[in-house]
Design a protein around this motif. Structure first.
Motif, PDB file in Angstrom:
ATOM      1  N   ARG A   1       8.077 -65.263  25.397  1.00  0.00           N
ATOM      2  CA  ARG A   1       7.636 -65.852  27.304  1.00  0.00           C
ATOM      3  C   ARG A   1       9.332 -65.835  28.742  1.00  0.00           C
ATOM      4  N   TYR A   2      10.465 -65.400  27.376  1.00  0.00           N
ATOM      5  CA  TYR A   2      11.518 -65.991  27.828  1.00  0.00           C
ATOM      6  C   TYR A   2      12.559 -65.041  27.412  1.00  0.00           C
ATOM      7  N   PHE A   3      12.230 -64.338  27.262  1.00  0.00           N
ATOM      8  CA  PHE A   3      12.699 -62.571  26.970  1.00  0.00           C
ATOM      9  C   PHE A   3      12.792 -62.592  28.182  1.00  0.00           C
ATOM     10  N   PRO A   4      12.226 -62.299  28.819  1.00  0.00           N
ATOM     11  CA  PRO A   4      12.541 -61.374  30.432  1.00  0.00           C
ATOM     12  C   PRO A   4      13.806 -62.300  31.028  1.00  0.00           C
ATOM     13  N   ILE A   5      13.466 -64.047  30.855  1.00  0.00           N
ATOM     14  CA  ILE A   5      14.966 -64.860  31.632  1.00  0.00           C
ATOM     15  C   ILE A   5      15.847 -64.482  30.866  1.00  0.00           C
ATOM     16  N   ILE A   6      16.428 -64.228  29.598  1.00  0.00           N
ATOM     17  CA  ILE A   6      17.115 -64.344  28.558  1.00  0.00           C
ATOM     18  C   ILE A   6      17.705 -62.586  29.796  1.00  0.00           C
ATOM     19  N   GLY A   7      16.313 -61.616  29.689  1.00  0.00           N
ATOM     20  CA  GLY A   7      17.241 -60.337  30.102  1.00  0.00           C
ATOM     21  C   GLY A   7      17.701 -60.272  31.611  1.00  0.00           C
ATOM     22  N   TRP A   8      17.278 -61.010  32.067  1.00  0.00           N
ATOM     23  CA  TRP A   8      18.358 -61.366  33.332  1.00  0.00           C
ATOM     24  C   TRP A   8      19.438 -62.143  33.243  1.00  0.00           C
ATOM     25  N   ILE A   9      19.271 -62.829  32.070  1.00  0.00           N
ATOM     26  CA  ILE A   9      20.888 -63.831  32.263  1.00  0.00           C
ATOM     27  C   ILE A   9      22.444 -62.652  31.306  1.00  0.00           C
ATOM     28  N   VAL A  10      21.317 -62.042  30.729  1.00  0.00           N
ATOM     29  CA  VAL A  10      22.516 -61.166  29.828  1.00  0.00           C
ATOM     30  C   VAL A  10      22.674 -60.018  31.084  1.00  0.00           C
ATOM     31  N   GLY A  11      21.975 -59.920  31.835  1.00  0.00           N
ATOM     32  CA  GLY A  11      22.377 -58.591  32.994  1.00  0.00           C
ATOM     33  C   GLY A  11      22.330 -58.683  33.703  1.00  0.00           C
ATOM     34  N   GLY A  12      22.517 -59.953  34.322  1.00  0.00           N
ATOM     35  CA  GLY A  12      23.431 -60.878  35.459  1.00  0.00           C
ATOM     36  C   GLY A  12      24.880 -60.856  34.839  1.00  0.00           C
ATOM     37  N   VAL A  13      24.702 -61.457  33.803  1.00  0.00           N
ATOM     38  CA  VAL A  13      26.726 -61.865  32.788  1.00  0.00           C
ATOM     39  C   VAL A  13      27.361 -60.130  33.123  1.00  0.00           C
ATOM     40  N   GLY A  14      27.026 -58.812  32.343  1.00  0.00           N
ATOM     41  CA  GLY A  14      27.121 -57.605  32.188  1.00  0.00           C
ATOM     42  C   GLY A  14      27.416 -57.131  33.931  1.00  0.00           C
ATOM     43  N   HIS A  15      26.621 -57.576  34.182  1.00  0.00           N
ATOM     44  CA  HIS A  15      26.483 -57.174  36.476  1.00  0.00           C
ATOM     45  C   HIS A  15      27.952 -57.569  36.766  1.00  0.00           C
ATOM     46  N   TRP A  16      27.705 -58.867  35.968  1.00  0.00           N
ATOM     47  CA  TRP A  16      29.330 -59.522  36.539  1.00  0.00           C
ATOM     48  C   TRP A  16      30.283 -59.049  36.213  1.00  0.00           C
ATOM     49  N   PHE A  17      30.915 -58.770  34.849  1.00  0.00           N
ATOM     50  CA  PHE A  17      31.890 -58.882  34.573  1.00  0.00           C
ATOM     51  C   PHE A  17      31.916 -57.463  34.903  1.00  0.00           C
ATOM     52  N   PHE A  18      31.083 -56.027  35.207  1.00  0.00           N
ATOM     53  CA  PHE A  18      31.761 -54.902  35.160  1.00  0.00           C
ATOM     54  C   PHE A  18      32.367 -55.218  36.660  1.00  0.00           C
ATOM     55  N   GLN A  19      31.163 -56.080  37.320  1.00  0.00           N
ATOM     56  CA  GLN A  19      32.289 -55.978  38.948  1.00  0.00           C
ATOM     57  C   GLN A  19      33.388 -56.380  38.911  1.00  0.00           C
ATOM     58  N   CYS A  20      33.807 -57.272  38.045  1.00  0.00           N
ATOM     59  CA  CYS A  20      35.157 -58.011  38.129  1.00  0.00           C
ATOM     60  C   CYS A  20      36.273 -57.064  37.775  1.00  0.00           C
ATOM     61  N   SER A  21      35.390 -56.871  37.095  1.00  0.00           N
ATOM     62  CA  SER A  21      36.697 -54.887  36.558  1.00  0.00           C
ATOM     63  C   SER A  21      37.033 -54.550  37.167  1.00  0.00           C
ATOM     64  N   GLU A  22      36.754 -53.828  37.886  1.00  0.00           N
ATOM     65  CA  GLU A  22      36.924 -52.878  39.027  1.00  0.00           C
ATOM     66  C   GLU A  22      38.664 -53.357  39.708  1.00  0.00           C
TER      67      GLU A  22
END
Length: 57
Positions: free
Chosen positions: A36-57
């Motif tokens: 039941r928590y897999f979607p929340i974990i996915g949002w967290i991982v996706g958000g961190v990945g998005h933040w990381f790639f936005q900051c690296s540009e």
């Protein structure tokens, strides 16, 4: 509430490589409940990945 935190940490441990320490009372039943928590974990991982790639540009 404490049991739900254990279930959330089980989902985090299963879905990612983040070490969460030793979970007391771990079982396959708890892993089934953690889905039941897999979607929340996915949002967290996706958000961190998005933040990381936005900051690296």
């Amino acid at each position: 509430m404490k049991n739900e935190i254990k279930i959330f940490l089980t989902a985090l441990m299963f879905y990612t490589r983040i070490p969460v320490g030793h979970i007391q009372g771990w079982s396959e039943k708890m892993l089934n409940k953690s889905t039941r928590y897999f979607p929340i974990i996915g949002w967290i991982v996706g958000g961190v990945g998005h933040w990381f790639f936005q900051c690296s540009e």
